[in-house]
Enzyme design. Structure first.
Site, PDB file in Angstrom:
ATOM      1  N   CYS A 189      10.108  -2.305 -45.281  1.00 45.69           N
ATOM      2  CA  CYS A 189       9.134  -2.502 -44.201  1.00 45.69           C
ATOM      3  C   CYS A 189       7.703  -2.650 -44.696  1.00 45.69           C
ATOM      4  O   CYS A 189       6.801  -2.912 -43.903  1.00 45.69           O
ATOM      5  CB  CYS A 189       9.230  -1.350 -43.213  1.00 45.69           C
ATOM      6  SG  CYS A 189      10.885  -1.144 -42.533  1.00 45.69           S
TER       7      CYS A 189
ATOM      8  N   HIS B 135       1.369   2.765 -39.533  1.00 48.34           N
ATOM      9  CA  HIS B 135       2.738   2.256 -39.579  1.00 48.34           C
ATOM     10  C   HIS B 135       3.483   2.728 -38.333  1.00 48.34           C
ATOM     11  O   HIS B 135       4.088   1.927 -37.632  1.00 48.34           O
ATOM     12  CB  HIS B 135       3.435   2.724 -40.851  1.00 48.34           C
ATOM     13  CG  HIS B 135       4.799   2.170 -41.026  1.00 48.34           C
ATOM     14  ND1 HIS B 135       5.048   0.812 -41.067  1.00 48.34           N
ATOM     15  CD2 HIS B 135       6.016   2.772 -41.169  1.00 48.34           C
ATOM     16  CE1 HIS B 135       6.346   0.606 -41.234  1.00 48.34           C
ATOM     17  NE2 HIS B 135       6.951   1.772 -41.287  1.00 48.34           N
TER      18      HIS B 135
ATOM     19  N   GLU C 247       3.223  10.378 -42.198  1.00 51.47           N
ATOM     20  CA  GLU C 247       2.009   9.561 -42.128  1.00 51.47           C
ATOM     21  C   GLU C 247       0.885  10.319 -41.441  1.00 51.47           C
ATOM     22  O   GLU C 247      -0.275  10.260 -41.873  1.00 51.47           O
ATOM     23  CB  GLU C 247       2.281   8.246 -41.396  1.00 51.47           C
ATOM     24  CG  GLU C 247       1.071   7.326 -41.371  1.00 51.47           C
ATOM     25  CD  GLU C 247       1.323   5.984 -40.696  1.00 51.47           C
ATOM     26  OE1 GLU C 247       0.458   5.096 -40.828  1.00 51.47           O
ATOM     27  OE2 GLU C 247       2.372   5.833 -40.034  1.00 51.47           O
TER      28      GLU C 247
ATOM     29  N   LYS D 151       3.411  -0.558 -32.589  1.00 53.11           N
ATOM     30  CA  LYS D 151       4.852  -0.811 -32.537  1.00 53.11           C
ATOM     31  C   LYS D 151       5.466  -0.388 -31.207  1.00 53.11           C
ATOM     32  O   LYS D 151       6.526  -0.885 -30.830  1.00 53.11           O
ATOM     33  CB  LYS D 151       5.561  -0.118 -33.699  1.00 53.11           C
ATOM     34  CG  LYS D 151       5.273  -0.766 -35.054  1.00 53.11           C
ATOM     35  CD  LYS D 151       6.063  -0.103 -36.172  1.00 53.11           C
ATOM     36  CE  LYS D 151       5.875  -0.825 -37.496  1.00 53.11           C
ATOM     37  NZ  LYS D 151       4.514  -0.677 -38.056  1.00 53.11           N
TER      38      LYS D 151
ATOM     39  N   HIS E 129       9.309  -2.862 -34.131  1.00 51.75           N
ATOM     40  CA  HIS E 129       9.082  -2.902 -35.579  1.00 51.75           C
ATOM     41  C   HIS E 129       9.728  -4.160 -36.137  1.00 51.75           C
ATOM     42  O   HIS E 129      10.954  -4.267 -36.186  1.00 51.75           O
ATOM     43  CB  HIS E 129       9.688  -1.648 -36.209  1.00 51.75           C
ATOM     44  CG  HIS E 129       9.435  -1.497 -37.669  1.00 51.75           C
ATOM     45  ND1 HIS E 129       8.755  -2.431 -38.417  1.00 51.75           N
ATOM     46  CD2 HIS E 129       9.788  -0.504 -38.536  1.00 51.75           C
ATOM     47  CE1 HIS E 129       8.692  -2.030 -39.673  1.00 51.75           C
ATOM     48  NE2 HIS E 129       9.310  -0.863 -39.764  1.00 51.75           N
TER      49      HIS E 129
ATOM     50  N   PHE F 177      11.678   1.997 -46.238  1.00 48.77           N
ATOM     51  CA  PHE F 177      12.790   2.710 -46.856  1.00 48.77           C
ATOM     52  C   PHE F 177      12.621   2.753 -48.377  1.00 48.77           C
ATOM     53  O   PHE F 177      12.101   1.811 -48.990  1.00 48.77           O
ATOM     54  CB  PHE F 177      14.110   2.023 -46.523  1.00 48.77           C
ATOM     55  CG  PHE F 177      14.665   2.355 -45.163  1.00 48.77           C
ATOM     56  CD1 PHE F 177      14.033   3.248 -44.318  1.00 48.77           C
ATOM     57  CD2 PHE F 177      15.842   1.766 -44.726  1.00 48.77           C
ATOM     58  CE1 PHE F 177      14.555   3.552 -43.061  1.00 48.77           C
ATOM     59  CE2 PHE F 177      16.379   2.058 -43.476  1.00 48.77           C
ATOM     60  CZ  PHE F 177      15.738   2.949 -42.648  1.00 48.77           C
TER      61      PHE F 177
END
Length: 409
Positions: A170, A303, A314, A331, A336, A395
């Protein structure tokens, strides 16, 4: 504060301007529609219609309407060979090139995770059927590779620049922009196209659902009751150019990219280090690259996937490094879009700079206890926005951050 934040260090190399941008996403086709959706805090997540999801926990996604993609077919002699994501790329590139003027890219760097994967899915199903009438066309295989949507888009506009594809989960879109930024900053290239693209595929959708990373409810980034992400799709293109060269030819300069930071925390395949060390290192690296202090950031496009572990990590990193900076994840509005996410969010960051806008973090009620974040909750706000940090984390602990600044700052 570590001494590498000292502004006296200064960035090395050429300054890098963004001279054009184009976008296709659930928020809209083009910069104007995207801006309108941000102002309206529009929820663009809807029930999935592309494939059957009745056996999935999650049954929603941010989707781009197929009917609106048909415009791209005029640029291809054999439009049946265009994947949906190639259509998105063509339309995003069309918008960018219309703004860019005499921009001849020397290199193209794009991020993606799945390319034209749905063509591969169709080919496999045809083989599995084992019936002559359903034998799949070899063109499906020829057109499903990760680089093909970019090649189709470049061909549509007569661009012959060498292509580099970054597939880093991502973080791919932000990695692509960061790599392109470094290419121009180094002086090796004057003009580079960059961005990212991904379309929803059944395999990816079901994969996230089986990991129980997707939610049955609304996507709630940074909300204490968040229960998972929803997928999205789209394409975004940015034209980067040596700032002095752009000025000499009279190009319109949308913003300047001033910093890029990356890290890998290697904690777990699908979960970040709970301490937030990976995101922290990426953001610190971007600040060091830009030679600015944390206090000079006016807005953070996070994110923010709305998964419990990712938002917690985060959030801890942001709260540790910054003091009261407005933060939002967009998002919740559009899902996403994986490899496209960082590129689409870079364009949202551009719009924030151009229009003094703090994009909304919709579906937010209460934040995590003990994590002090200044969330732009539920509605867009106005603010003094000169410098923006945009995060993308993926990931495997892949983390990337870029910093954009208004040229007038």
């Amino acid at each position: 504060m570590p001494d590498f934040f000292s502004s006296s260090h200064g960035p090395n190399g050429a300054r890098v301007a963004v001279v054009a941008a184009g976008v296709v996403s659930p928020l809209g086709f083009g910069l104007a529609e995207t801006l309108r959706s941000l102002h309206e805090s529009k929820d663009c997540v809807s029930p999935v219609t592309t494939f059957v999801v009745d056996r999935c926990r999650c049954q929603t996604a941010g989707q781009v309407p197929d009917a609106l993609l048909a415009e791209a077919n005029q640029y291809q002699r054999r439009p049946e060979r265009l994947h949906r994501v190639a259509q998105m790329m063509i339309l995003a590139l069309k918008e960018a090139m219309a703004q860019a003027g005499a921009f001849q890219p020397e290199l193209t760097v794009m991020g993606t995770t799945s390319g034209g994967m749905t063509f591969g899915e169709q080919y496999y199903r045809g083989l599995e059927a084992k019936q002559p009438s359903s034998r799949p066309a070899p063109t499906l295989i020829a057109n499903y590779t990760p680089q093909k949507p970019l090649m189709d888009a470049q061909q549509a506009f007569g661009i012959g620049a060498p292509c580099q594809i970054i597939a880093n989960a991502c973080a791919s879109g932000t990695n692509a922009i960061g790599h392109a930024f470094n290419c121009v900053r180094s002086g090796r290239y004057q003009r580079v196209l960059t961005g990212g693209y991904d379309a929803i595929s059944e395999l990816v959708f079901v994969g996230f659902d089986s990991l129980q990373a997707s939610t049955q409810e609304r996507c709630r980034p940074f909300d204490s009751d968040r229960s998972g992400m929803v997928l999205g799709e789209g394409a975004a293109v940015l034209a980067l150019e040596n700032l002095e060269a752009a000025k000499r030819r009279g190009a319109t300069i949308l913003a300047e990219i001033i910093g890029y930071g990356i890290s890998t925390d290697n904690f777990h395949l699908t979960q970040p280090d709970p301490s937030g060390s990976g995101p922290l290192q990426a953001m610190e690296g971007a600040l060091k690259s830009a030679a600015i202090l944390p206090g000079e950031i006016d807005y953070i496009n996070a994110h923010g996937t709305a998964t419990p572990f990712n938002d917690a990590a985060e959030g801890k990193a942001i709260a540790r490094l910054f003091d009261g900076v407005p933060v939002s994840s967009t998002k919740g509005m559009m899902g996403h879009s994986l490899g496209a996410a960082g590129a689409i969010e870079a364009i949202i960051s551009l719009l924030a700079l151009q229009h003094q806008l703090l994009p909304p973090n919709i579906n937010f009620r209460h934040g995590d206890e003990g994590v002090d974040l200044n969330i732009v909750a539920n509605a867009a706000q106005t603010g003094s926005v000169r410098t923006v940090l945009s995060n993308s984390f993926g990931f495997g602990g892949t983390n990337a951050s870029i910093i954009l600044r208004s040229l007038a700052a």
